[in-house]
Design a protein around this motif. Sequence first.
Motif, PDB file in Angstrom:
ATOM      1  N   GLU A 278      23.315  56.908  36.691  1.00 20.04           N
ATOM      2  CA  GLU A 278      23.379  58.020  36.355  1.00 20.04           C
ATOM      3  C   GLU A 278      23.274  59.499  37.041  1.00 20.04           C
ATOM      4  O   GLU A 278      22.458  59.208  37.720  1.00 20.04           O
ATOM      5  CB  GLU A 278      22.512  58.278  34.845  1.00 20.04           C
ATOM      6  CG  GLU A 278      22.820  59.669  34.073  1.00 20.04           C
ATOM      7  CD  GLU A 278      21.954  59.584  32.788  1.00 20.04           C
ATOM      8  OE1 GLU A 278      21.213  58.991  32.577  1.00 20.04           O
ATOM      9  OE2 GLU A 278      22.645  60.728  32.116  1.00 20.04           O
TER      10      GLU A 278
ATOM     11  N   ARG B  67      31.029  64.232  25.217  1.00 20.40           N
ATOM     12  CA  ARG B  67      29.990  63.523  26.200  1.00 20.40           C
ATOM     13  C   ARG B  67      28.507  63.638  25.651  1.00 20.40           C
ATOM     14  O   ARG B  67      27.579  62.529  26.079  1.00 20.40           O
ATOM     15  CB  ARG B  67      29.968  63.856  27.639  1.00 20.40           C
ATOM     16  CG  ARG B  67      29.488  65.222  27.798  1.00 20.40           C
ATOM     17  CD  ARG B  67      29.720  65.639  29.114  1.00 20.40           C
ATOM     18  NE  ARG B  67      31.203  66.013  29.465  1.00 20.40           N
ATOM     19  CZ  ARG B  67      31.615  66.621  30.559  1.00 20.40           C
ATOM     20  NH1 ARG B  67      30.808  67.067  31.445  1.00 20.40           N
ATOM     21  NH2 ARG B  67      32.915  66.825  30.788  1.00 20.40           N
ATOM     22  N   LYS B  68      28.178  64.238  24.720  1.00 18.70           N
ATOM     23  CA  LYS B  68      27.033  64.676  24.208  1.00 18.70           C
ATOM     24  C   LYS B  68      26.860  63.554  22.801  1.00 18.70           C
ATOM     25  O   LYS B  68      25.783  63.473  22.257  1.00 18.70           O
ATOM     26  CB  LYS B  68      26.533  66.042  23.787  1.00 18.70           C
ATOM     27  CG  LYS B  68      26.328  66.849  25.136  1.00 18.70           C
ATOM     28  CD  LYS B  68      26.006  68.406  24.707  1.00 18.70           C
ATOM     29  CE  LYS B  68      24.695  68.594  23.927  1.00 18.70           C
ATOM     30  NZ  LYS B  68      24.618  70.029  23.833  1.00 18.70           N
TER      31      LYS B  68
ATOM     32  N   LYS C 128      22.690  62.935  36.371  1.00 16.36           N
ATOM     33  CA  LYS C 128      22.290  63.825  35.326  1.00 16.36           C
ATOM     34  C   LYS C 128      23.074  65.298  35.599  1.00 16.36           C
ATOM     35  O   LYS C 128      23.792  65.617  34.595  1.00 16.36           O
ATOM     36  CB  LYS C 128      20.981  63.970  35.068  1.00 16.36           C
ATOM     37  CG  LYS C 128      20.569  62.511  34.322  1.00 16.36           C
ATOM     38  CD  LYS C 128      19.194  62.894  33.636  1.00 16.36           C
ATOM     39  CE  LYS C 128      18.917  61.610  32.861  1.00 16.36           C
ATOM     40  NZ  LYS C 128      17.443  61.598  32.567  1.00 16.36           N
TER      41      LYS C 128
ATOM     42  N   GLU D 205      26.541  64.984  34.635  1.00 13.68           N
ATOM     43  CA  GLU D 205      26.784  64.508  33.382  1.00 13.68           C
ATOM     44  C   GLU D 205      27.791  63.231  33.500  1.00 13.68           C
ATOM     45  O   GLU D 205      28.837  63.225  32.629  1.00 13.68           O
ATOM     46  CB  GLU D 205      27.188  65.632  32.228  1.00 13.68           C
ATOM     47  CG  GLU D 205      26.336  66.731  32.085  1.00 13.68           C
ATOM     48  CD  GLU D 205      26.612  67.653  31.293  1.00 13.68           C
ATOM     49  OE1 GLU D 205      27.996  67.866  30.791  1.00 13.68           O
ATOM     50  OE2 GLU D 205      25.905  68.274  30.600  1.00 13.68           O
TER      51      GLU D 205
ATOM     52  N   HIS E 251      31.733  60.297  31.630  1.00 13.30           N
ATOM     53  CA  HIS E 251      30.822  61.229  31.199  1.00 13.30           C
ATOM     54  C   HIS E 251      29.800  60.712  30.335  1.00 13.30           C
ATOM     55  O   HIS E 251      30.057  59.993  29.325  1.00 13.30           O
ATOM     56  CB  HIS E 251      31.574  62.528  30.811  1.00 13.30           C
ATOM     57  CG  HIS E 251      32.110  63.187  31.743  1.00 13.30           C
ATOM     58  ND1 HIS E 251      33.723  63.342  31.753  1.00 13.30           N
ATOM     59  CD2 HIS E 251      31.860  63.865  32.795  1.00 13.30           C
ATOM     60  CE1 HIS E 251      34.111  63.983  32.829  1.00 13.30           C
ATOM     61  NE2 HIS E 251      32.958  64.520  33.328  1.00 13.30           N
ATOM     62  N   SER E 252      28.652  61.266  30.444  1.00 12.04           N
ATOM     63  CA  SER E 252      27.548  61.040  29.217  1.00 12.04           C
ATOM     64  C   SER E 252      26.611  62.037  29.546  1.00 12.04           C
ATOM     65  O   SER E 252      26.270  62.392  30.761  1.00 12.04           O
ATOM     66  CB  SER E 252      27.034  59.689  29.564  1.00 12.04           C
ATOM     67  OG  SER E 252      25.931  59.726  28.842  1.00 12.04           O
ATOM     68  N   ALA E 253      26.046  62.797  28.413  1.00 14.91           N
ATOM     69  CA  ALA E 253      25.210  63.679  28.630  1.00 14.91           C
ATOM     70  C   ALA E 253      24.203  63.670  27.334  1.00 14.91           C
ATOM     71  O   ALA E 253      24.504  63.525  26.495  1.00 14.91           O
ATOM     72  CB  ALA E 253      25.820  65.260  28.357  1.00 14.91           C
ATOM     73  N   HIS E 254      22.831  63.561  28.048  1.00 16.07           N
ATOM     74  CA  HIS E 254      21.610  63.434  27.138  1.00 16.07           C
ATOM     75  C   HIS E 254      21.695  62.320  26.093  1.00 16.07           C
ATOM     76  O   HIS E 254      21.162  62.353  25.052  1.00 16.07           O
ATOM     77  CB  HIS E 254      21.750  64.864  26.345  1.00 16.07           C
ATOM     78  CG  HIS E 254      21.556  66.212  26.822  1.00 16.07           C
ATOM     79  ND1 HIS E 254      20.609  66.426  27.902  1.00 16.07           N
ATOM     80  CD2 HIS E 254      22.501  67.090  27.014  1.00 16.07           C
ATOM     81  CE1 HIS E 254      21.076  67.520  28.596  1.00 16.07           C
ATOM     82  NE2 HIS E 254      22.112  68.147  27.884  1.00 16.07           N
TER      83      HIS E 254
END
Length: 970
Positions: free
Chosen positions: A154, A218-219, A156, A159, A129-132
């Motif tokens: 990615e 993740r943010k 988006k 996320e 996960h990765s967000a913004h």
Amino acid sequence: MSFMNRSATQRSSASPYVRQPPPRSCSPPSARTMIVCVLFLVIVASMTMVLYFLPGCIFSKTGCPKQENKTSNGTDDELFPWAQYQLPRSIRPLSYDLTLSPNLSTMTFSGHTVINMFVLHNTKRIVLHSAHLNITKAAFKLGDGEPSDVTILENKPMEQIAVKLSAELKAGQHCVLTLDYSASLSHTYNGFYNSSYIDLEGNKRVLAATQFEPFYARKAFPCFDEPSFKATFLVKINRKPEHMALSNMPKAKTTHLSSDLLQDEFAKASVNMSTYLVAFVIGNFAAVSKNVSDTLVSVYSVPQKKDHTKYALDTAAKLLEFYNDFFEIDYPLQKLGRLCHCIPPPPPSIKDPTVILFSSLSDLIAIPDFLAGAMENWGLLTFRESNLLVGEHSSLVEKQDVASVIAHELAHQWFGNYVTMSWWSDLWLNEGFATYMQFISLQILLPQLDMGNLFLEVRFRALDQDALNSTHAVSTGVNTSEQVQEMFDSVSYKKGASILLMLNASLPGDQQFRKGIIQYLKQFSGLNTDTDDLWNSLTEVEVSSQSPNVSEMMRSWTFQKGFPLVTVSRKGDEVTLKQEIFQLTVDSSTYSSSLWTIPVTYVNDSCGLAPECRQVFMLKTKSGTLKVPETVKWLKLNYRSTGFYIVDYGNEGWAALADALSNDFQALTQEDRASLIHDIFALSKLGRVSFRQVLSLLNYMTNETEASPIREALLQLNHIYQMLHKRYEQGLCARMKRYILNQYGALMDNQTWDMEESVSKQYLRFALLETACDLGQDKCKQHAESMFKQYVESNGTFQIPGDLQRVVFRVAAQSTEDWETLLTMYHYATYDTEKKNMIQGLASTQDAQKIVWLLNVCLNGKIIKAQYLPLLFRTICQNFAGNLIAWDFVQVNWNQITQTFPIGSFSFQSIINAVTFQFSAESHFNQVQWFFSSVRESGSQLRSAREALETIRLNQRWMERNLPSLRKWL
Ligand SMILES: [Zn+2]
């Protein structure tokens, strides 16, 4: 996580009235300003609605691009290699090495994350996960090989990111992923977010804090952001010398990176933990500390509020010892080796001043901007200020709040942090248990807080919510972010706690439940579990042949929605019990098939009070019979309301109970009296009893003296009054008002307005006086007005008792002059609890312009922090004009509201419920239905929307059915 959102009860403060320069200059709006504001609002609203219902891409030349799973970061238009909400199980993270550099001037941060992973199954993809986060560099290393740069794809909307691999990874291999990235500190209440406060000199101070549950880690850093992916964490924070940093573990060392930048490195956790429990805070704080069995407990606040941390520290210390003993497992965040814990703030140029040997550490910190009540991050518990800080003069009710939240969060250190649910579908394992333990621990440890009455109310409200067809099973599948958010609700918290109480009460002896819990924690230490794991552990420790089979019994309470209605019919000495689902809106799919194993308890007129009077009957089938002597006049089932079911005694049974209460109401416990009142109102909603029967049961109440039955009756009567009020039924409103004042007037008049030491008396007088003043009783209003005058004129030397502040402020806010005085005082008030009572006062105004102004300044976080918006809505909706304004405001500001309060989240649910639960007209039903079907996020699928529509229909049905009886009997 906990949510102290008990809006129906008194939340108040007697904090010292400390003067400080106003944080910002502000004046109440002039009429002209308001007209301009309202016009502006209407124009903006119209434009928003037009834009909102157009496709988002209508102004682009190319039209709408397809959203599905395309890369945004890949070199070409490759498909993202994963299309499910939950991550693949082929890779397991073992440890994270996190370095974060927040910049509190630019409100941005950069990060460097190293993830050590183990390959469980052959795979060609690593998805996490990765967000913004703007990932600037990615390197991958297999085993002992050299790291090489890799491409990151990615997705988006989901996320998620994926590492593009050239060769398949084989089961058993180790690998390392290193990612560099940058991002903005969030302006919401989740992820790595910024917060601020005004210090005593009037300067704005900034800080950064985290809130990761359920899926916001993740943010802050790329990670496997699901509770079952447990790993160890090594955290390093770069900070300015004037700030301090805190994280889950104690600080291990500080390194000078430059003259203006230090790096704090925290000890590596010795236990695996889920990502949602990671936390860090950077800013200026002051602390008080205490050693409890080799655990250093510290309470942090912004420096000017340090004096208000003592109660929290003492309570946390007591609770930690209690839980160590109760669970027979010491606070499970052990520290390895010799570490320093520095009482902040350490002078930057000097070595850490304090080197203390502790085996573990628990920090509790009050964050100025915080949406939930508190969060159980392992070793660094974060709180809203009003849930941690109390002053010397604070009332017991306020202390009860603080103690409850601390007890809840500390219970999580075992239930949730140590043993964690595998997936959010079993969130109740965390929240139901922590809620249960907050009552049980404090009943034993601090009996003066009188937690029993509060737990009883929690069970009543859980039943009310669970009676809707839109409810869900305690353990239920969730597969979208909205569904995960929606699990933070009354079912997971309140029903979860209630069924644990029922189970404990139905087991012989008082230790079997505890033994089962200890076995469960030891068997699954550090692991993830589901609901069956808990029931199996409790089944294994059964010690007596009379014990029910826990697994068999409790599966019926956790895997089907709703709860049973038990109906009683008597013939001679034979009593027949029948069970069916208690469902306010009948749904044929569950109506006939639901079946529970119910530990039915009962007492009768020959022995109705003491625990020894209680008899038990296991009702496992649709019906069962038991024998009682023919001489028995009345039966009361569900002794002290420890079971999660509602009972219908039939006409004769109800009449016998009403007679019994009229003759000698003390023949039943106060919990039983309150539960009779709760149940008969619930049955009236179902159409099983007439309103005349309700009034007949309530006849005894002129003699009642205890808080629980009176509070329950007033809550139910006030709800009917409010609905009548909102339907313009002015004649009936007047009659209802007269009825309430006749029934409870003497009790209202007998209440004192001085400092009161007993929690239950505070509860009682608050409910009575707030009702009296709201209904315009002269004596109450005059008392409140004179108390407010004394408070204003004393310049901070006169204290309004904490439990009465809200009553006094609400009365004061009805006059324009006093409303403005209250607003001025709000600027000067230092403490969150006092401000909270003032907000509720201000929001009680009937002035439409002021209501719109309050909603706007709160939504924008100006003057009133946005975290108070759910509370503001709840209060505003109590008056007629306010309810309609609030509903319009939600529709017009939907985008901004849902950005601050994520769709499905507890605060979101609270706002939707507040603005709709008193509607009972067809036009309102149509408006609400139209609005939710028109919002983009599949609005009509949201549980809050379904609940709102169902509630309006039920209100409508109740009114149609009962208006004639109200006209006749009131
Ligand atoms: Zn919790």
